[in-house]
Design an enzyme around this catalytic site. Structure first.
Site, PDB file in Angstrom:
ATOM      1  N   ARG A  10       0.833  -1.208   0.000  1.00 15.81           N
ATOM      2  CA  ARG A  10       0.000   0.000   0.000  1.00 15.81           C
ATOM      3  C   ARG A  10       0.866   1.256   0.000  1.00 15.81           C
ATOM      4  O   ARG A  10       0.493   2.283  -0.568  1.00 15.81           O
ATOM      5  CB  ARG A  10      -0.949   0.000   1.201  1.00 15.81           C
ATOM      6  CG  ARG A  10      -2.181  -0.872   1.009  1.00 15.81           C
ATOM      7  CD  ARG A  10      -3.075  -0.834   2.207  1.00 15.81           C
ATOM      8  NE  ARG A  10      -2.437  -1.419   3.389  1.00 15.81           N
ATOM      9  CZ  ARG A  10      -2.969  -1.483   4.598  1.00 15.81           C
ATOM     10  NH1 ARG A  10      -4.173  -0.967   4.801  1.00 15.81           N
ATOM     11  NH2 ARG A  10      -2.336  -2.050   5.600  1.00 15.81           N
TER      12      ARG A  10
ATOM     13  N   LYS B 286       7.922  -1.249   5.944  1.00 10.95           N
ATOM     14  CA  LYS B 286       7.394  -2.315   5.099  1.00 10.95           C
ATOM     15  C   LYS B 286       8.386  -2.765   4.034  1.00 10.95           C
ATOM     16  O   LYS B 286       8.421  -3.941   3.667  1.00 10.95           O
ATOM     17  CB  LYS B 286       6.096  -1.845   4.436  1.00 10.95           C
ATOM     18  CG  LYS B 286       4.927  -1.665   5.386  1.00 10.95           C
ATOM     19  CD  LYS B 286       4.477  -2.992   5.974  1.00 10.95           C
ATOM     20  CE  LYS B 286       3.237  -2.834   6.836  1.00 10.95           C
ATOM     21  NZ  LYS B 286       2.788  -4.126   7.404  1.00 10.95           N
TER      22      LYS B 286
ATOM     23  N   LEU C 268      -6.128  -2.722  -2.336  1.00  8.01           N
ATOM     24  CA  LEU C 268      -7.203  -3.672  -2.623  1.00  8.01           C
ATOM     25  C   LEU C 268      -8.499  -2.999  -3.028  1.00  8.01           C
ATOM     26  O   LEU C 268      -9.264  -3.541  -3.836  1.00  8.01           O
ATOM     27  CB  LEU C 268      -7.457  -4.560  -1.396  1.00  8.01           C
ATOM     28  CG  LEU C 268      -6.389  -5.602  -1.063  1.00  8.01           C
ATOM     29  CD1 LEU C 268      -6.710  -6.264   0.270  1.00  8.01           C
ATOM     30  CD2 LEU C 268      -6.263  -6.638  -2.164  1.00  8.01           C
TER      31      LEU C 268
ATOM     32  N   VAL D  40      -1.893 -12.730  -2.031  1.00 14.27           N
ATOM     33  CA  VAL D  40      -1.741 -12.979  -0.600  1.00 14.27           C
ATOM     34  C   VAL D  40      -2.428 -11.893   0.226  1.00 14.27           C
ATOM     35  O   VAL D  40      -2.900 -12.142   1.335  1.00 14.27           O
ATOM     36  CB  VAL D  40      -0.241 -13.050  -0.222  1.00 14.27           C
ATOM     37  CG1 VAL D  40      -0.066 -13.400   1.245  1.00 14.27           C
ATOM     38  CG2 VAL D  40       0.490 -14.068  -1.096  1.00 14.27           C
TER      39      VAL D  40
ATOM     40  N   TYR E 211     -12.617 -12.471  10.329  1.00 14.60           N
ATOM     41  CA  TYR E 211     -11.526 -12.971   9.489  1.00 14.60           C
ATOM     42  C   TYR E 211     -11.977 -14.253   8.792  1.00 14.60           C
ATOM     43  O   TYR E 211     -11.771 -14.421   7.585  1.00 14.60           O
ATOM     44  CB  TYR E 211     -10.282 -13.226  10.333  1.00 14.60           C
ATOM     45  CG  TYR E 211      -9.125 -13.800   9.552  1.00 14.60           C
ATOM     46  CD1 TYR E 211      -8.392 -13.010   8.671  1.00 14.60           C
ATOM     47  CD2 TYR E 211      -8.771 -15.144   9.670  1.00 14.60           C
ATOM     48  CE1 TYR E 211      -7.337 -13.534   7.941  1.00 14.60           C
ATOM     49  CE2 TYR E 211      -7.724 -15.674   8.950  1.00 14.60           C
ATOM     50  CZ  TYR E 211      -7.006 -14.863   8.084  1.00 14.60           C
ATOM     51  OH  TYR E 211      -5.966 -15.396   7.348  1.00 14.60           O
TER      52      TYR E 211
ATOM     53  N   LYS F 206     -12.317 -14.624   4.703  1.00 14.68           N
ATOM     54  CA  LYS F 206     -11.548 -15.608   3.941  1.00 14.68           C
ATOM     55  C   LYS F 206     -12.470 -16.590   3.209  1.00 14.68           C
ATOM     56  O   LYS F 206     -12.184 -16.999   2.080  1.00 14.68           O
ATOM     57  CB  LYS F 206     -10.586 -16.368   4.855  1.00 14.68           C
ATOM     58  CG  LYS F 206      -9.540 -15.493   5.518  1.00 14.68           C
ATOM     59  CD  LYS F 206      -8.710 -14.677   4.538  1.00 14.68           C
ATOM     60  CE  LYS F 206      -7.724 -15.486   3.761  1.00 14.68           C
ATOM     61  NZ  LYS F 206      -6.834 -14.660   2.907  1.00 14.68           N
TER      62      LYS F 206
ATOM     63  N   PRO G  49      -4.228 -22.746   4.181  1.00 14.62           N
ATOM     64  CA  PRO G  49      -3.332 -23.100   5.286  1.00 14.62           C
ATOM     65  C   PRO G  49      -3.972 -22.908   6.660  1.00 14.62           C
ATOM     66  O   PRO G  49      -4.928 -22.138   6.814  1.00 14.62           O
ATOM     67  CB  PRO G  49      -2.179 -22.112   5.104  1.00 14.62           C
ATOM     68  CG  PRO G  49      -2.849 -20.882   4.558  1.00 14.62           C
ATOM     69  CD  PRO G  49      -4.007 -21.380   3.707  1.00 14.62           C
TER      70      PRO G  49
ATOM     71  N   SER H  98      -0.083 -14.470  13.784  1.00 17.64           N
ATOM     72  CA  SER H  98      -0.149 -15.928  13.922  1.00 17.64           C
ATOM     73  C   SER H  98       0.977 -16.464  14.798  1.00 17.64           C
ATOM     74  O   SER H  98       0.807 -17.476  15.485  1.00 17.64           O
ATOM     75  CB  SER H  98      -0.127 -16.594  12.545  1.00 17.64           C
ATOM     76  OG  SER H  98       1.038 -16.238  11.829  1.00 17.64           O
TER      77      SER H  98
END
Length: 338
Positions: free
Chosen positions: A44, A51, A72, A91, A169, A173, A196, A211
């Protein structure tokens, strides 16, 4: 656009990675550069050192990495990055577990963003395959004895009824993956989705991935991340994990394999919460795990199948112990955990 020709292995061919500043995206860029690809990476804000620094310092980045700005929610903003690419790894996904308006900040942008990327792919004739990153939260079940495979889809009614931590979330997804596969069928685009579980291990981002925080919450005792770990048990009373290098290898494998099609579950290891806690405490006895578990849960009944992916020839490389070790060691670099 062809629906049968995959990207040949390496050979400097350009591919695009959306969301390259995130955990999976950044490690996937690293993996692709190591495999000889030229990479168009979208961010972005590609001028933001927090980043881009982890990407620009990668071996091969100076010669074969280009950064592009893309959002996006902006139609056509991925065109420049995808132009000339033979394959696209989608991704990027909006994620903010503290969102006060998940419908408009997470769910809707995830679907719209996926379709924006795919519409860009349709406009660019060089693209031969798109690999979309989904989540096992899109294939979860309330059945403790379930055998989960590619035919399983998370019930939106169940998500909305329970609204466990991070429910949005799972919904985002599920809807985004369904939209991607349906768009591919309707528009003749070769779309493959990879599904995954929790991803952990090393990382090159400047912040700790959510995660990894969740994976190590039994050690840190952080209630927010432990709540997330509990909420993303794809079969009740289980923990399913994969090493970040294994999931990135699987992305590249599915991009390259000529017979890859449709949906692929990619779950490295599934265990129960009590057994997971025992493995961690056995390897790191200096950390006290205060959470209490029902030891009867150690007899795991459900299973998560990666057989479709394994039948194609993919092989996992990392054990559960290696996932934990790599996560702890990298976590220690950015925290006071010792």
């Amino acid at each position: 656009m062809s629906t049968t020709v995959a990207v040949p292995e390496g050979k400097g061919l350009p591919v695009c990675v959306t969301g390259a500043g995130g955990y999976i995206g950044s490690w996937l860029v690293k993996t692709l550069l190591e495999n000889g690809y030229t990479v168009h990476a979208t961010l972005r804000d590609p001028g933001n050192p927090s980043k881009n620094s982890c990407l620009l310092s990668l071996p091969g980045a100076q010669e074969r990495l280009r950064l592009f700005r893309a959002d996006l929610c902006e139609e056509g903003s991925f065109d420049s990055a995808i132009h000339g690419c033979h394959g696209v790894f989608h991704v990027a996904t909006p994620i903010d577990f503290g969102s006060q308006d998940p419908e408009n900040e997470i769910i809707e942008p995830a679907i719209r963003g996926t379709l924006n990327v795919l519409r860009s792919c349709k406009r660019i004739e060089s693209v031969r395959r798109v690999v979309c990153t989904s989540s096992l939260s899109a294939a979860s079940t309330a059945d403790e004895s379930a055998h989960v495979d590619e035919s399983c889809w998370t019930s939106l009614d169940s998500i909305r009824e329970n609204k466990r931590h991070g429910w949005f979330y799972a919904e985002s997804k599920t809807l985004a993956e369904r939209a991607a596969l349906e768009f591919g069928k309707q528009e003749g685009i070769n779309v493959v989705s990879i599904v995954p579980p929790i991803i952990a291990g090393p990382f090159i981002t400047t912040t700790i991935p959510a995660s990894v925080d969740a994976t190590l919450s039994l050690i840190t005792g952080n209630p927010l991340w432990y709540g997330l770990l509990q909420s993303i048990q794809f079969i009740p009373n289980t923990v399913s994990l994969i090493h970040v290098q294994d999931i990135c290898n699987a992305h590249v494998f599915l991009m390259e394999h000529p017979a890859a099609e449709g949906r692929y579950l990619c779950s490295g290891h599934t265990t129960t919460m009590p057994d997971f806690a025992h493995v961690i405490s056995g390897r790191y006895p200096q950390y006290k795990i205060t959470s209490k578990f029902d030891e009867s849960q150690s007899a795991a009944a459900g299973s998560i199948s990666s057989q479709k992916l394994l039948d194609l020839g993919f092989k996992y490389k990392y054990s559960l112990e290696e996932i934990i070790d790599d996560s702890v060691q990298y976590f220690q670099k950015l925290t006071t955990l010792n």
